[in-house]
Scaffold this motif. Structure first.
Motif, PDB file in Angstrom:
ATOM      1  N   THR A  96       0.667  -1.315   0.027  1.00 46.02           N
ATOM      2  CA  THR A  96       0.030  -0.098   0.232  1.00 46.02           C
ATOM      3  C   THR A  96       0.792   1.252   0.008  1.00 46.02           C
ATOM      4  OG1 THR A  96      -0.029   0.395   2.474  1.00 46.02           O
ATOM      5  CG2 THR A  96      -1.640  -1.165   1.405  1.00 46.02           C
ATOM      6  N   HIS A  97       0.163   2.425  -0.264  1.00 47.30           N
ATOM      7  CA  HIS A  97       0.611   3.561  -0.025  1.00 47.30           C
ATOM      8  C   HIS A  97       0.863   3.837   1.514  1.00 47.30           C
ATOM      9  CE1 HIS A  97       0.658   4.993  -4.081  1.00 47.30           C
ATOM     10  NE2 HIS A  97      -1.030   4.852  -4.177  1.00 47.30           N
ATOM     11  N   PRO A  98       1.902   4.664   1.946  1.00 40.52           N
ATOM     12  CA  PRO A  98       1.858   4.772   3.337  1.00 40.52           C
ATOM     13  C   PRO A  98       0.681   5.527   4.115  1.00 40.52           C
ATOM     14  CG  PRO A  98       3.540   6.365   2.164  1.00 40.52           C
ATOM     15  CD  PRO A  98       2.814   5.442   1.189  1.00 40.52           C
ATOM     16  N   ILE A  99      -0.243   5.137   3.652  1.00 44.35           N
ATOM     17  CA  ILE A  99      -1.648   5.987   4.043  1.00 44.35           C
ATOM     18  C   ILE A  99      -2.491   5.120   4.805  1.00 44.35           C
ATOM     19  CG2 ILE A  99      -3.413   7.591   3.449  1.00 44.35           C
ATOM     20  CD1 ILE A  99      -1.625   8.372   1.013  1.00 44.35           C
ATOM     21  N   ILE A 100      -3.020   5.208   5.888  1.00 45.59           N
ATOM     22  CA  ILE A 100      -4.105   4.420   6.732  1.00 45.59           C
ATOM     23  C   ILE A 100      -5.271   5.207   6.853  1.00 45.59           C
ATOM     24  CG2 ILE A 100      -4.564   2.903   8.642  1.00 45.59           C
ATOM     25  CD1 ILE A 100      -1.601   2.415   8.751  1.00 45.59           C
ATOM     26  N   GLN A 101      -6.169   4.806   6.534  1.00 49.55           N
ATOM     27  CA  GLN A 101      -7.650   5.574   6.990  1.00 49.55           C
ATOM     28  C   GLN A 101      -8.061   4.800   8.231  1.00 49.55           C
ATOM     29  OE1 GLN A 101     -10.942   3.065   5.901  1.00 49.55           O
ATOM     30  NE2 GLN A 101     -11.752   3.776   7.785  1.00 49.55           N
ATOM     31  N   ALA A 102      -8.103   5.984   9.273  1.00 47.24           N
ATOM     32  CA  ALA A 102      -8.385   5.361  10.612  1.00 47.24           C
ATOM     33  C   ALA A 102      -9.542   4.670  10.998  1.00 47.24           C
ATOM     34  CB  ALA A 102      -8.288   6.633  11.666  1.00 47.24           C
ATOM     35  N   PRO A 103      -9.745   3.717  11.841  1.00 47.21           N
ATOM     36  CA  PRO A 103     -10.814   2.871  11.856  1.00 47.21           C
ATOM     37  C   PRO A 103     -12.254   3.681  12.362  1.00 47.21           C
ATOM     38  CG  PRO A 103      -8.966   1.850  13.190  1.00 47.21           C
ATOM     39  CD  PRO A 103      -8.531   3.127  12.587  1.00 47.21           C
ATOM     40  N   MET A 104     -12.097   4.712  13.152  1.00 44.54           N
ATOM     41  CA  MET A 104     -13.375   5.319  13.417  1.00 44.54           C
ATOM     42  C   MET A 104     -14.546   4.473  13.520  1.00 44.54           C
ATOM     43  SD  MET A 104     -12.759   8.644  11.009  1.00 44.54           S
ATOM     44  CE  MET A 104     -12.796   7.648   9.483  1.00 44.54           C
ATOM     45  N   ALA A 105     -14.573   3.764  14.779  1.00 47.25           N
ATOM     46  CA  ALA A 105     -16.035   2.885  15.023  1.00 47.25           C
ATOM     47  C   ALA A 105     -16.949   3.867  14.972  1.00 47.25           C
ATOM     48  CB  ALA A 105     -15.887   2.401  16.434  1.00 47.25           C
ATOM     49  N   GLY A 106     -18.093   3.264  14.320  1.00 46.40           N
ATOM     50  CA  GLY A 106     -19.418   3.925  14.127  1.00 46.40           C
ATOM     51  C   GLY A 106     -19.490   4.759  12.947  1.00 46.40           C
TER      52      GLY A 106
ATOM     53  N   SER B 190      -9.874   0.687   6.942  1.00 42.28           N
ATOM     54  CA  SER B 190      -9.916   0.144   8.108  1.00 42.28           C
ATOM     55  C   SER B 190     -11.323   0.042   8.620  1.00 42.28           C
ATOM     56  CB  SER B 190      -9.227   1.134   9.237  1.00 42.28           C
ATOM     57  OG  SER B 190      -7.717   1.133   9.089  1.00 42.28           O
ATOM     58  N   LEU B 191     -11.727  -0.932   9.466  1.00 42.01           N
ATOM     59  CA  LEU B 191     -12.969  -0.850   9.980  1.00 42.01           C
ATOM     60  C   LEU B 191     -12.490  -0.805  11.576  1.00 42.01           C
ATOM     61  CD1 LEU B 191     -14.364  -4.012   8.310  1.00 42.01           C
ATOM     62  CD2 LEU B 191     -15.114  -1.490   7.779  1.00 42.01           C
ATOM     63  N   GLY B 192     -13.435  -0.414  12.287  1.00 44.35           N
ATOM     64  CA  GLY B 192     -13.362  -0.063  13.638  1.00 44.35           C
ATOM     65  C   GLY B 192     -14.906  -1.065  14.327  1.00 44.35           C
ATOM     66  N   ILE B 193     -14.513  -1.961  14.852  1.00 42.02           N
ATOM     67  CA  ILE B 193     -15.456  -3.074  15.218  1.00 42.02           C
ATOM     68  C   ILE B 193     -15.601  -2.923  16.914  1.00 42.02           C
ATOM     69  CG2 ILE B 193     -15.309  -4.438  13.331  1.00 42.02           C
ATOM     70  CD1 ILE B 193     -13.944  -6.434  15.143  1.00 42.02           C
ATOM     71  N   GLY B 194     -15.117  -2.096  17.692  1.00 43.94           N
ATOM     72  CA  GLY B 194     -15.059  -2.035  18.965  1.00 43.94           C
ATOM     73  C   GLY B 194     -16.615  -1.659  19.447  1.00 43.94           C
ATOM     74  N   ALA B 195     -17.507  -1.066  18.881  1.00 46.98           N
ATOM     75  CA  ALA B 195     -18.944  -0.917  19.271  1.00 46.98           C
ATOM     76  C   ALA B 195     -19.802  -1.892  18.588  1.00 46.98           C
ATOM     77  CB  ALA B 195     -19.316   0.692  18.806  1.00 46.98           C
ATOM     78  N   SER B 196     -19.380  -2.964  17.929  1.00 45.99           N
ATOM     79  CA  SER B 196     -20.182  -4.005  17.179  1.00 45.99           C
ATOM     80  C   SER B 196     -20.199  -5.298  18.062  1.00 45.99           C
ATOM     81  CB  SER B 196     -19.593  -4.139  15.902  1.00 45.99           C
ATOM     82  OG  SER B 196     -19.409  -2.984  15.084  1.00 45.99           O
ATOM     83  N   THR B 197     -21.297  -6.193  17.870  1.00 45.50           N
ATOM     84  CA  THR B 197     -21.232  -7.469  18.268  1.00 45.50           C
ATOM     85  C   THR B 197     -20.517  -8.346  17.390  1.00 45.50           C
ATOM     86  OG1 THR B 197     -23.087  -8.105  17.042  1.00 45.50           O
ATOM     87  CG2 THR B 197     -23.600  -7.036  19.071  1.00 45.50           C
ATOM     88  N   VAL B 198     -20.008  -9.453  17.824  1.00 45.26           N
ATOM     89  CA  VAL B 198     -19.200 -10.476  17.014  1.00 45.26           C
ATOM     90  C   VAL B 198     -19.883 -10.623  15.580  1.00 45.26           C
ATOM     91  CG1 VAL B 198     -18.400 -12.767  17.000  1.00 45.26           C
ATOM     92  CG2 VAL B 198     -18.086 -11.587  19.110  1.00 45.26           C
ATOM     93  N   ALA B 199     -21.426 -10.900  15.697  1.00 44.08           N
ATOM     94  CA  ALA B 199     -21.986 -10.977  14.469  1.00 44.08           C
ATOM     95  C   ALA B 199     -21.925  -9.725  13.617  1.00 44.08           C
ATOM     96  CB  ALA B 199     -23.383 -11.495  14.772  1.00 44.08           C
ATOM     97  N   GLN B 200     -22.286  -8.625  14.215  1.00 36.13           N
ATOM     98  CA  GLN B 200     -22.045  -7.509  13.516  1.00 36.13           C
ATOM     99  C   GLN B 200     -20.642  -7.125  12.794  1.00 36.13           C
ATOM    100  OE1 GLN B 200     -23.336  -4.762  16.364  1.00 36.13           O
ATOM    101  NE2 GLN B 200     -25.338  -4.422  15.611  1.00 36.13           N
TER     102      GLN B 200
END
Length: 352
Positions: free
Chosen positions: A13-23, A41-51
């Motif tokens: 990748t390029h040296p650029i990361i989109q922050a996870p940002m849960a929600g 990136s995905l932020g899953i800290g506010a999600s259930t395991v199924a979500q």
């Protein structure tokens, strides 16, 4: 090979990361960023395991490129009934404004990775290219399992002692989160003294003491900021607020309107919304909650109260009680599709 080259070569990748940002981050946003050559990136800290599984699988269906999945690894809340009731009483006038009763008790609405074996097993099963940790660290056995599965691992640090713990445990890289960053501060212990290091100081400090790739995070909004971070010794830069106005994000109209208004220039680091320090656009909730010196309930119990209040306010047409996380660079946000934004960031970074 330099850390920068090693990091980008490993992920392609390029040296650029989109922050996870849960929600806020969605499969569509993460996939678009990754398809453009950066790391979504995905932020899953506010999600259930199924979500969370559904989000990961949706992203995998939209891209064959690497992307990052971020989890919250906080210590479970220490319950204190007196403190929680005092906090609800402090918020009572705001609930009264919308003619709703505050909750009788607060719930721990977000489960930590540290106590969720199902989440651990789900990540091993879905095998995203990158898994990152916020608020703390997994066990050594869990980290080894991720590495054996070929998963690249990152963890956030806000100071050198946290970074040294990350390095000692055997992570592949460190996200150096400066005080300018929007959203939740990744400090392991929210009760500890926080020196509130800027991104530039933290990156230089870690570059002089850490033998891992460093990802600069906090206040970076454009390619010029990315280039500056790389010049300071970072292997990549992580941008969050810069991607909120992308049409692929889940930010609602009120959030977008605030980010495009002069209010974006006034952010504050506060624990009042969630129980942990986090930077967002100042609103009526923050202004009320910070008066009187009342200690918020612990994370994520305070978030339960804030979300219920925001729900009542939203039904009445008010956005003044929402968590509109944003970094100090918020006034520099641009409204572009994710692919176009990544392409522009690359051009600016390369000086084209």
């Amino acid at each position: 090979m330099s850390f920068a080259n090693a990091f980008t070569a490993r992920l392609g990748t390029h040296p650029i990361i989109q922050a996870p940002m849960a929600g806020v981050a969605t499969p569509e946003l993460a996939a678009a960023v990754s398809n453009a050559g950066a790391l979504g990136s995905l932020g899953i800290g506010a999600s259930t395991v199924a979500q969370a599984r559904q989000m990961i699988e949706q992203t995998q269906a939209l891209t064959d490129r690497p992307f990052n999945v971020n989890v919250f690894c906080h210590a479970p809340a220490v319950r204190d009934a007196a403190r929680e009731q005092a906090w609800l009483r402090h918020l009572q006038p705001l609930f009264d404004e919308f003619a709703v009763e505050p909750p009788a008790a607060l719930d721990e609405i977000y489960k930590s990775f540290a106590t969720d074996d199902q989440l651990f097993e789900m990540l091993l099963d879905t095998r995203p290219a990158v898994v990152s940790f916020h608020f703390g660290l997994p066990s050594a056995a869990q980290l080894q399992a991720f590495k054996q599965a070929g998963i690249f691992t990152l963890a956030s640090a806000t100071n050198l002692p946290e970074a040294l713990q990350i390095q000692q445990l055997g992570f592949d890289g460190i996200v150096a989160q400066g005080i300018e960053a929007g959203g939740h501060r990744g400090m392991f212990d929210p009760q500890a003294v926080d020196e509130r290091l800027s991104t530039s100081v933290l990156v230089r400090l870690l570059a002089n003491h850490i033998d891992l790739p460093i990802i600069a995070a906090g206040g970076i909004m454009d390619g010029q900021g990315i280039r500056a971070a790389l010049d300071l010794g970072a292997a990549a830069a992580q941008l969050g607020t810069a991607f909120i106005l992308c049409p692929e994000s889940a930010a609602n109209q009120g959030y977008r309107a605030n980010l495009k208004s002069p209010r974006a220039a006034v952010t504050r680091l506060t624990a009042t919304l969630s129980g942990r320090p986090a930077r967002g656009i100042v609103n009526r909730f923050i202004e009320h909650a910070e008066r009187g010196g009342v200690q918020p309930a612990a994370y994520p119990l305070a978030y339960d109260a804030a979300k219920q209040l925001n729900g009542a306010a939203a039904r009445a047409g008010s956005d003044e009680f929402a968590a509109h996380w944003a970094g100090q660079g918020a006034p520099l946000a641009r409204q572009l599709p994710a692919r176009e934004l990544v392409e522009l960031l690359v051009q600016e970074w390369q000086g084209l």
